[in-house]
Motif scaffolding. Structure first.
Motif, mmCIF file in Angstrom:
data_model
loop_
_atom_site.group_PDB
_atom_site.id
_atom_site.type_symbol
_atom_site.label_atom_id
_atom_site.label_comp_id
_atom_site.label_asym_id
_atom_site.label_seq_id
_atom_site.Cartn_x
_atom_site.Cartn_y
_atom_site.Cartn_z
ATOM 1 N N THR A 164 0.841 -1.198 0.000
ATOM 2 C CA THR A 164 0.000 0.000 0.000
ATOM 3 C C THR A 164 0.879 1.254 0.000
ATOM 4 O OG1 THR A 164 -1.862 -1.116 1.052
ATOM 5 C CG2 THR A 164 -1.761 1.263 1.301
ATOM 6 N N MET A 167 2.416 1.795 -3.554
ATOM 7 C CA MET A 167 1.491 2.377 -4.537
ATOM 8 C C MET A 167 1.193 3.836 -4.170
ATOM 9 S SD MET A 167 1.463 -0.300 -6.234
ATOM 10 C CE MET A 167 1.633 -2.079 -5.994
ATOM 11 N N ALA A 168 1.045 4.093 -2.867
ATOM 12 C CA ALA A 168 0.794 5.457 -2.401
ATOM 13 C C ALA A 168 1.979 6.359 -2.767
ATOM 14 C CB ALA A 168 0.566 5.456 -0.894
ATOM 15 N N GLN A 170 4.200 5.908 -5.111
ATOM 16 C CA GLN A 170 4.269 6.055 -6.571
ATOM 17 C C GLN A 170 3.262 7.100 -7.053
ATOM 18 O OE1 GLN A 170 7.068 4.534 -7.847
ATOM 19 N NE2 GLN A 170 6.080 3.008 -9.114
ATOM 20 N N GLN B 21 -8.168 1.583 5.411
ATOM 21 C CA GLN B 21 -7.023 1.978 4.575
ATOM 22 C C GLN B 21 -6.819 3.491 4.578
ATOM 23 O OE1 GLN B 21 -4.852 -0.109 3.136
ATOM 24 N NE2 GLN B 21 -5.968 -1.946 3.738
ATOM 25 N N LEU B 25 -3.266 5.695 4.130
ATOM 26 C CA LEU B 25 -2.974 6.559 2.982
ATOM 27 C C LEU B 25 -2.747 7.994 3.453
ATOM 28 C CD1 LEU B 25 -5.603 5.188 0.424
ATOM 29 C CD2 LEU B 25 -3.138 4.798 0.391
ATOM 30 N N VAL B 28 0.616 8.859 4.708
ATOM 31 C CA VAL B 28 1.585 9.138 3.631
ATOM 32 C C VAL B 28 1.410 10.582 3.167
ATOM 33 C CG1 VAL B 28 2.384 8.470 1.346
ATOM 34 C CG2 VAL B 28 1.561 6.717 2.920
ATOM 35 N N LEU B 32 -3.586 11.952 -0.958
ATOM 36 C CA LEU B 32 -3.964 10.624 -1.436
ATOM 37 C C LEU B 32 -5.452 10.337 -1.308
ATOM 38 C CD1 LEU B 32 -0.950 8.528 -0.160
ATOM 39 C CD2 LEU B 32 -1.379 9.392 -2.445
ATOM 40 N N LEU B 35 -7.345 8.516 -4.082
ATOM 41 C CA LEU B 35 -7.197 7.065 -4.225
ATOM 42 C C LEU B 35 -8.298 6.341 -3.444
ATOM 43 C CD1 LEU B 35 -3.315 6.496 -3.904
ATOM 44 C CD2 LEU B 35 -4.687 6.409 -5.984
ATOM 45 N N LEU B 129 -2.017 2.678 -10.916
ATOM 46 C CA LEU B 129 -1.681 2.560 -9.492
ATOM 47 C C LEU B 129 -2.900 2.204 -8.643
ATOM 48 C CD1 LEU B 129 0.839 5.514 -9.214
ATOM 49 C CD2 LEU B 129 1.336 3.058 -9.027
ATOM 50 N N LEU B 133 -3.355 -1.095 -6.349
ATOM 51 C CA LEU B 133 -3.816 -1.070 -4.954
ATOM 52 C C LEU B 133 -4.958 -2.061 -4.755
ATOM 53 C CD1 LEU B 133 -4.212 2.514 -3.434
ATOM 54 C CD2 LEU B 133 -2.923 0.592 -2.505
ATOM 55 N N TRP B 137 -5.047 -5.134 -2.341
ATOM 56 C CA TRP B 137 -6.042 -5.192 -1.266
ATOM 57 C C TRP B 137 -6.876 -6.471 -1.330
ATOM 58 C CZ3 TRP B 137 -8.152 0.576 -1.581
ATOM 59 C CH2 TRP B 137 -7.191 1.430 -1.021
#
Lengths: 349, 349
Positions: A164, A167-168, A170, B21, B25, B28, B32, B35, B129, B133, B137
């Motif tokens: 995860t 991909m995040a 990227q 999730q 995310l 990060v 995000l 996503l 991407l 994911l 997942w």
């Protein structure tokens, strides 16, 4: 280098895995040979850094060497292969390690066979699917490695998080590039997730939790692995601008042409005077010739950005080395970690 | 329909998963959110056929209902979402279920934000991407479903095979399209792997082996599921040519425009006389207007290909129904399987 002596065993594990997949693909159709062939070629060679960090993370946490461990570690090379294949599609990069990238190979196949439709669309489609296969095969290899089931379940949680984050990271990379970056902090965040955690910290964590349920190992590996991972990517970014194509396997200045918002570039923008800024705006992210590349290299150097990034790399390496000295891991692993630090951040790729 | 009553529970499982999730995310970067948002929207609604076949495959093999089973089954909806997102990138399809496809959404975001670089490249990158994911997942959800570990390890082997067959089938699909098809047999092989096994047989197998280590269940589910799966895809192909856009969620004639080498099309080519062949060559795989679509529909009907495919669908459904009658599965599951057969192959999507 002792720490990388596992490489032939990693290759053997990959070779065997592809050999096992071939009949499955062949049962679907003989036309699927290119999927296995391209995957196999793409998976040949490389430093195997991620597998090595996982392997030594396991040994460092008190685990014993085994072929099962090698295969669990090798799963990360399949994940990495997916990341590279998809990355090349996203960046429209036609070269990888000095050879045609996967979408380019499918494209060439389309062209040489005089097939219908758009060759680029076919090339991209083939590469997306091959990347999906590699991503699928990665956790298949991990979970079938033969390590004890309860260890694998513990490891899978780290592996899931790592995917995860990858991909995040990227996505954050293409996002920062699209919005034109803007800060060193953002660029550092991208490399933390896209690269430092994914290449070093998480592989160490995976190895660690596969070996032990003592959670202390996670912090130990973060202290050593995260600064090392950041140094690794900063080195990679420097090579992306100044590296020799015969060593990097990428055309000179590719990162400059693509407009990648690396820390090195953000630093350059921040330090540039008006004349240098105008050179940057004129050339960066544009379709550069050799002269344009040379001009940008001069700006990156003249602003002092290059030497500042080199200083960052040194500091991060010192920080990592210091953490390693204090780390509670086996002596054999400590030696390997020192070697791996060098392998990950040396000036040659 | 009773067999599809699990749908709200499937949705709940997806909602909860995405909610878990989100903070990962967000840690990060706040950038995000798209996503998670796009994934969540994309995962809302749908028939949930794959989850249902897995669920009832488990019940049919003597397993008991549980939320753990629902989550293991729901993993297939994440896999399917990846397949659709990547498929739309590969086909450059801008619409999915009557709404913009994922790459189109990222593209629009790029455009509206006036970002740098090529919006299509950004759109494709975001969708690749996000698909990665979703693919990641999917097995995360399966392996974390909470079913017993030894059952999950048994199930994972089927799941692995299913993923490989899916990617193989997808590749075969673009390959046949590129080389211009050529035989009904090849077209049938594509739908067997891309669709029949992936949508029905393997989900049943997954449910079956999660519930029992009695391998007899695999053959039972193949006998019922494989012909049903082929009928399902043949119906889908007919709808791809004759379906009402308000029901299919795809522009009329999209498959004709793309030049998809379906069984229906191969049959049409085989039965066409010279005049009909010349119409096919003039329109098929071209940028069609409504008149062109109408012309091709006439040819498909006039050659008798449509009625032959309808006969094939009927025969396959009979074969599947016959197998079901003889199958050694629980009565409750038998009823559900009859309903699911109808849901999968009715004239409406």
């Amino acid at each position: 280098m002792k720490a990388l002596e596992i490489r032939p065993r990693v290759q053997e594990c990959l070779d065997e895995f592809i050999q096992e997949q071939r009949p499955l693909l062949n049962k679907v159709s003989a036309s699927l040979d290119p999927l296995a062939d391209f995957a196999h070629e793409f998976l040949s060679g490389g430093k195997r850094l991620r597998a090595a960090f996982c392997y030594w993370g396991y040994i460092g946490a008190g685990g014993k060497d085994s072929n099962e461990l090698i295969c669990a570690s090798t799963a990360l090379e399949l994940l990495q292969a997916c990341a590279l294949v998809h990355d090349d599609v996203m960046d429209a990069s036609d070269t990888r390690r000095g050879k045609p990238s996967i979408h380019k190979r499918f494209e060439t196949m389309h062209q040489e066979s005089k097939w219908l439709g758009d060759k680029k669309q076919f090339g991209g489609g083939g590469a997306i699917l091959l990347g999906d296969l590699l991503l699928s095969w990665a956790d298949e290899m991990l979970m079938n490695s033969g390590l004890p089931a309860h260890d694998l379940f513990r490891g899978k949680k780290i592996y899931d998080l790592m995917r995860t984050e990858l991909m995040a990271g990227q996505y954050l990379d293409i996002f920062e590039q699209a919005r034109g970056g803007g800060s060193i902090e953002n660029a550092l965040n991208v490399i933390r997730y896209k690269s430092a955690k994914y290449t070093i910290e998480r592989p160490l964590h995976l190895g660690g939790v596969l070996a032990t349920d003592n959670k202390q190992i996670l912090q130990t590996y973060t202290d050593y692995g995260l600064p090392l991972g950041e140094a690794f990517q900063l080195r990679d970014d420097v090579l992306g601008v100044f590296g020799d194509p015969s060593e990097t396997g990428k055309p000179a200045g590719d990162d400059l042409r693509e407009g990648k918002r690396t820390v090195l570039i953000e630093m350059t923008y921040q330090k540039a005077n008006d004349a240098q800024k105008s050179e940057l705006n004129k050339h960066f992210g544009k379709d550069l010739d050799d002269q344009g590349v040379a001009t940008l290299r001069e700006v990156v150097t003249a602003t002092g950005a290059l030497s500042e990034v080199e200083t960052m790399i040194s500091n991060l390496l010192n920080q990592s080395q210091q953490a390693l000295t204090e780390a509670n891991v086996t002596a054999q692993a400590k030696e390997a970690f020192s070697e791996l630090a060098l392998a990950a951040t040396s000036r040659r790729v």
